[in-house]
Scaffold this motif. Structure first.
Motif, PDB file in Angstrom:
ATOM      1  N   PHE A  68      27.880 -14.031 -40.856  1.00 48.55           N
ATOM      2  CA  PHE A  68      26.278 -12.998 -40.000  1.00 48.55           C
ATOM      3  C   PHE A  68      26.116 -12.026 -41.994  1.00 48.55           C
ATOM      4  CE2 PHE A  68      28.313 -15.252 -37.049  1.00 48.55           C
ATOM      5  CZ  PHE A  68      27.396 -15.530 -36.048  1.00 48.55           C
ATOM      6  N   TRP A  69      24.741 -12.001 -41.997  1.00 49.18           N
ATOM      7  CA  TRP A  69      24.742 -11.103 -42.842  1.00 49.18           C
ATOM      8  C   TRP A  69      23.696  -9.753 -43.434  1.00 49.18           C
ATOM      9  CZ3 TRP A  69      21.075 -15.813 -45.261  1.00 49.18           C
ATOM     10  CH2 TRP A  69      21.702 -16.685 -45.769  1.00 49.18           C
ATOM     11  N   ALA A  70      24.051  -8.960 -44.387  1.00 50.46           N
ATOM     12  CA  ALA A  70      23.814  -7.530 -44.486  1.00 50.46           C
ATOM     13  C   ALA A  70      23.380  -7.028 -43.739  1.00 50.46           C
ATOM     14  CB  ALA A  70      22.363  -8.135 -45.390  1.00 50.46           C
ATOM     15  N   PRO A  71      24.520  -6.189 -42.697  1.00 53.17           N
ATOM     16  CA  PRO A  71      24.484  -5.194 -42.113  1.00 53.17           C
ATOM     17  C   PRO A  71      23.350  -4.161 -42.249  1.00 53.17           C
ATOM     18  CG  PRO A  71      26.259  -5.406 -42.710  1.00 53.17           C
ATOM     19  CD  PRO A  71      25.921  -6.179 -43.491  1.00 53.17           C
ATOM     20  N   GLU A  72      23.004  -3.303 -40.397  1.00 52.62           N
ATOM     21  CA  GLU A  72      22.549  -2.001 -41.619  1.00 52.62           C
ATOM     22  C   GLU A  72      22.827  -1.072 -39.941  1.00 52.62           C
ATOM     23  OE1 GLU A  72      21.646   0.162 -42.137  1.00 52.62           O
ATOM     24  OE2 GLU A  72      19.179   0.765 -41.846  1.00 52.62           O
ATOM     25  N   LEU A  73      23.275  -0.413 -39.485  1.00 50.39           N
ATOM     26  CA  LEU A  73      24.150   0.878 -39.311  1.00 50.39           C
ATOM     27  C   LEU A  73      22.865   1.724 -39.448  1.00 50.39           C
ATOM     28  CD1 LEU A  73      27.421   0.802 -40.005  1.00 50.39           C
ATOM     29  CD2 LEU A  73      26.674  -0.224 -37.941  1.00 50.39           C
ATOM     30  N   TYR A  96      23.655   1.574 -33.552  1.00 44.24           N
ATOM     31  CA  TYR A  96      22.932   0.486 -33.563  1.00 44.24           C
ATOM     32  C   TYR A  96      23.511   0.133 -34.390  1.00 44.24           C
ATOM     33  CZ  TYR A  96      20.106   2.670 -29.918  1.00 44.24           C
ATOM     34  OH  TYR A  96      19.154   3.177 -29.109  1.00 44.24           O
ATOM     35  N   LEU A  97      24.334  -1.467 -34.960  1.00 43.34           N
ATOM     36  CA  LEU A  97      24.389  -2.708 -35.904  1.00 43.34           C
ATOM     37  C   LEU A  97      23.263  -3.517 -35.699  1.00 43.34           C
ATOM     38  CD1 LEU A  97      26.576  -3.474 -37.554  1.00 43.34           C
ATOM     39  CD2 LEU A  97      27.538  -4.746 -35.988  1.00 43.34           C
ATOM     40  N   TYR A  98      22.620  -3.630 -36.079  1.00 45.16           N
ATOM     41  CA  TYR A  98      21.890  -4.328 -36.437  1.00 45.16           C
ATOM     42  C   TYR A  98      22.296  -6.042 -37.990  1.00 45.16           C
ATOM     43  CZ  TYR A  98      17.866  -1.864 -34.254  1.00 45.16           C
ATOM     44  OH  TYR A  98      17.141  -0.735 -33.785  1.00 45.16           O
ATOM     45  N   LEU A 101      20.990  -7.284 -32.998  1.00 49.12           N
ATOM     46  CA  LEU A 101      21.867  -6.253 -32.965  1.00 49.12           C
ATOM     47  C   LEU A 101      23.022  -6.685 -32.141  1.00 49.12           C
ATOM     48  CD1 LEU A 101      20.728  -2.875 -32.156  1.00 49.12           C
ATOM     49  CD2 LEU A 101      19.114  -3.604 -30.786  1.00 49.12           C
ATOM     50  N   MET A 102      23.763  -5.229 -32.040  1.00 43.28           N
ATOM     51  CA  MET A 102      24.595  -5.206 -31.484  1.00 43.28           C
ATOM     52  C   MET A 102      24.771  -3.340 -31.359  1.00 43.28           C
ATOM     53  SD  MET A 102      27.790  -7.204 -31.843  1.00 43.28           S
ATOM     54  CE  MET A 102      28.000  -8.788 -31.289  1.00 43.28           C
ATOM     55  N   THR A 103      25.416  -2.560 -30.000  1.00 44.79           N
ATOM     56  CA  THR A 103      25.585  -1.327 -30.249  1.00 44.79           C
ATOM     57  C   THR A 103      27.000  -0.697 -29.282  1.00 44.79           C
ATOM     58  OG1 THR A 103      24.664  -1.619 -27.873  1.00 44.79           O
ATOM     59  CG2 THR A 103      22.834  -0.643 -29.662  1.00 44.79           C
ATOM     60  N   SER A 104      27.026   0.349 -30.043  1.00 43.13           N
ATOM     61  CA  SER A 104      28.590   0.786 -30.019  1.00 43.13           C
ATOM     62  C   SER A 104      28.478   2.329 -29.502  1.00 43.13           C
ATOM     63  CB  SER A 104      29.996   0.647 -30.847  1.00 43.13           C
ATOM     64  OG  SER A 104      30.841   0.729 -30.517  1.00 43.13           O
ATOM     65  N   TRP A 160      31.220  -3.377 -29.569  1.00 39.92           N
ATOM     66  CA  TRP A 160      30.295  -3.447 -29.706  1.00 39.92           C
ATOM     67  C   TRP A 160      29.763  -4.148 -28.451  1.00 39.92           C
ATOM     68  CZ3 TRP A 160      27.581  -1.135 -33.466  1.00 39.92           C
ATOM     69  CH2 TRP A 160      28.244  -0.307 -34.202  1.00 39.92           C
ATOM     70  N   GLU A 161      28.405  -4.255 -27.751  1.00 39.84           N
ATOM     71  CA  GLU A 161      27.984  -4.725 -26.771  1.00 39.84           C
ATOM     72  C   GLU A 161      27.241  -5.568 -27.412  1.00 39.84           C
ATOM     73  OE1 GLU A 161      25.018  -4.093 -22.409  1.00 39.84           O
ATOM     74  OE2 GLU A 161      26.916  -2.710 -23.631  1.00 39.84           O
ATOM     75  N   ASP A 162      26.758  -6.771 -27.354  1.00 35.01           N
ATOM     76  CA  ASP A 162      25.634  -8.327 -27.196  1.00 35.01           C
ATOM     77  C   ASP A 162      23.844  -6.901 -26.713  1.00 35.01           C
ATOM     78  OD1 ASP A 162      23.956  -9.980 -28.967  1.00 35.01           O
ATOM     79  OD2 ASP A 162      25.065 -11.402 -27.623  1.00 35.01           O
ATOM     80  N   GLN A 163      23.613  -6.903 -27.809  1.00 35.21           N
ATOM     81  CA  GLN A 163      21.780  -6.761 -27.181  1.00 35.21           C
ATOM     82  C   GLN A 163      20.632  -7.815 -27.928  1.00 35.21           C
ATOM     83  OE1 GLN A 163      21.325  -4.356 -25.305  1.00 35.21           O
ATOM     84  NE2 GLN A 163      23.265  -3.534 -25.928  1.00 35.21           N
ATOM     85  N   GLY A 164      21.166  -9.080 -28.120  1.00 37.00           N
ATOM     86  CA  GLY A 164      20.565  -9.723 -28.641  1.00 37.00           C
ATOM     87  C   GLY A 164      19.504 -10.305 -30.029  1.00 37.00           C
ATOM     88  N   GLU A 165      18.310 -10.616 -29.724  1.00 35.12           N
ATOM     89  CA  GLU A 165      17.939 -11.112 -30.211  1.00 35.12           C
ATOM     90  C   GLU A 165      16.385  -9.653 -30.429  1.00 35.12           C
ATOM     91  OE1 GLU A 165      13.735 -13.623 -32.048  1.00 35.12           O
ATOM     92  OE2 GLU A 165      15.087 -14.911 -31.237  1.00 35.12           O
ATOM     93  N   VAL A 166      16.836  -8.876 -32.509  1.00 38.23           N
ATOM     94  CA  VAL A 166      15.694  -8.742 -32.463  1.00 38.23           C
ATOM     95  C   VAL A 166      13.787  -8.914 -33.064  1.00 38.23           C
ATOM     96  CG1 VAL A 166      14.808  -6.466 -34.029  1.00 38.23           C
ATOM     97  CG2 VAL A 166      17.250  -6.807 -32.833  1.00 38.23           C
ATOM     98  N   TRP A 167      14.087  -9.621 -34.277  1.00 37.96           N
ATOM     99  CA  TRP A 167      13.089 -11.137 -34.460  1.00 37.96           C
ATOM    100  C   TRP A 167      13.688 -11.464 -35.657  1.00 37.96           C
ATOM    101  CZ3 TRP A 167       8.267  -7.907 -33.914  1.00 37.96           C
ATOM    102  CH2 TRP A 167       7.396  -8.283 -35.203  1.00 37.96           C
ATOM    103  N   ARG A 168      12.933 -12.548 -35.638  1.00 38.49           N
ATOM    104  CA  ARG A 168      13.193 -14.529 -35.967  1.00 38.49           C
ATOM    105  C   ARG A 168      11.823 -14.564 -36.809  1.00 38.49           C
ATOM    106  NH1 ARG A 168      13.292 -19.100 -31.816  1.00 38.49           N
ATOM    107  NH2 ARG A 168      14.603 -17.328 -30.197  1.00 38.49           N
ATOM    108  N   SER A 169      12.501 -15.657 -37.898  1.00 44.47           N
ATOM    109  CA  SER A 169      11.744 -16.016 -39.000  1.00 44.47           C
ATOM    110  C   SER A 169      11.222 -18.013 -38.619  1.00 44.47           C
ATOM    111  CB  SER A 169      11.296 -16.059 -40.296  1.00 44.47           C
ATOM    112  OG  SER A 169      12.726 -16.504 -40.733  1.00 44.47           O
TER     113      SER A 169
END
Length: 353
Positions: A120-125, A133-135, A150-153, A165-174
């Protein structure tokens, strides 16, 4: 690397020392050295476990934890390719702090959306209203079949009983053949009204921007068409890793250009543009839009550091990875003070660069 061995709690004295050093470093970032009239940014002398790629920096938790954190791209050989975590008490010495998930908590849905994904790549906090929010991105090389999750803590501190960390699912896809962009490398910013926005993109159609909403941290309108905010114009459109910073009425768009991930053959470099509006247009000093291959060069290959890029900004510091010539092209973490010149442009170089 382990996947979350509990860390021994720090003593009060160590915490106090860490706070004092963080304050000193933050002060140094705000009051930079000046030679002539040009501000000079300083690279920090880092030690410890620095093997990170695409670092997401948090320079001291605003909730009171003095620790610094770097979350970074995973490795299929470690923690099932999970996002990696490193931690520092002073911003200088870094230690492994495990990974975000293990076999029991990894986001299984990603493997259905992106078959063949390994790491899994290139996280953002980003922190909002007491939640982190962890993307993160999932993809495979050379494909734009990609997804941002997205995950949250409630905290970044693994010693805190509330940590998790709790899985919040998909944000965007291509999807190949359906979208002309690549949904990786998320970067979050809030506008002056408190509305969150997510920049993303790599090659293909360039850098995109979509509006999010709180508290979900997901798109305000999942059917909205993304706004293109940076484009190299000509194939292969080598621009990626957007990071947005709001400062003094300007929105700054940091990007990485050209090629990463090739060791000492990497040509990565960083550029920046700015806009009064979060949706652009972002331009360089000459007024060239970043949608027309504009962008002010911020940092490029220098000395032992080949292909710097994958950047983030926190607490006045620029974090990025580079490929160390002295290590045969292996990647490493670097942190620099981010200075600002009289015209409001960021400066990341020193006289020795």
């Amino acid at each position: 690397m382990s996947t979350g061995t509990p860390r021994r709690r720090r003593t009060v004295g160590v915490i106090a020392a860490g706070v004092a050093l963080v304050v000193a470093l933050a002060t140094a970032a705000a009051v930079w050295s000046v030679r002539g009239s040009e501000p000079v940014a300083t690279e920090l002398a880092l030690t410890g476990d620095l093997r990170t790629h695409d670092p997401a920096l948090v320079a001291g938790d605003p909730d009171g934890d003095p620790s610094w954190y770097v979350f970074s791209t995973g490795d299929v050989r470690v923690g099932l390719g999970s996002i990696q975590i490193r931690r520092s008490d002073d911003g200088l010495h870094w230690e492994d702090a495990g990974t975000v998930w293990d076999a029991g908590t990894r986001p299984e849905w990603v493997y259905d959306v992106v078959p063949g994904v390994e790491n899994f790549w290139a996280p953002e906090l980003y922190q909002h209203d007491g939640t982190w929010y962890l993307y993160y991105a999932a993809s495979t090389f050379g494909s734009n079949r990609s997804v941002i999750g997205l995950m949250t803590s409630p905290t970044l501190d693994p010693d805190d009983p509330a940590y998790g960390w709790e899985d919040q699912g998909e944000v965007w896809r291509s999807v190949p053949g359906e979208t002309d962009y690549n949904a990786i490398d998320p970067g979050i910013v809030e506008d002056e009204d408190g509305t969150p926005w997510m920049a993303f993109g790599s090659f293909w159609g360039g850098i995109q921007l979509v509006e999010l909403e709180w508290p979900s941290g997901k798109p305000a309108d999942p059917q909205a068409e993304p706004i293109t905010i940076a484009d190299r114009v000509a194939p292969p459109n080598a621009v990626e890793a957007p990071y947005l910073v709001h400062r003094d009425g300007w929105y700054y768009l940091f990007v990485s250009r050209d090629s990463c991930c090739q060791g000492t053959d990497s040509t990565y470099n960083m550029a920046v543009g700015r806009s009064r509006d979060v949706t652009g247009p972002y331009v360089d000093r000459a007024g060239t839009p970043m949608t027309e291959d504009g962008g002010e060069t911020l940092l490029e290959t220098h000395g032992d550091q080949i292909g710097p890029g994958g950047q983030s900004v926190s607490g006045g510091y620029l974090a990025y990875h580079y490929y160390a010539e002295s290590l045969g092209g292996d990647f490493q973490l670097s942190l620099r003070e981010l200075a600002w010149d009289d015209d409001g442009w960021p400066v990341a170089t020193t006289s020795s660069d």
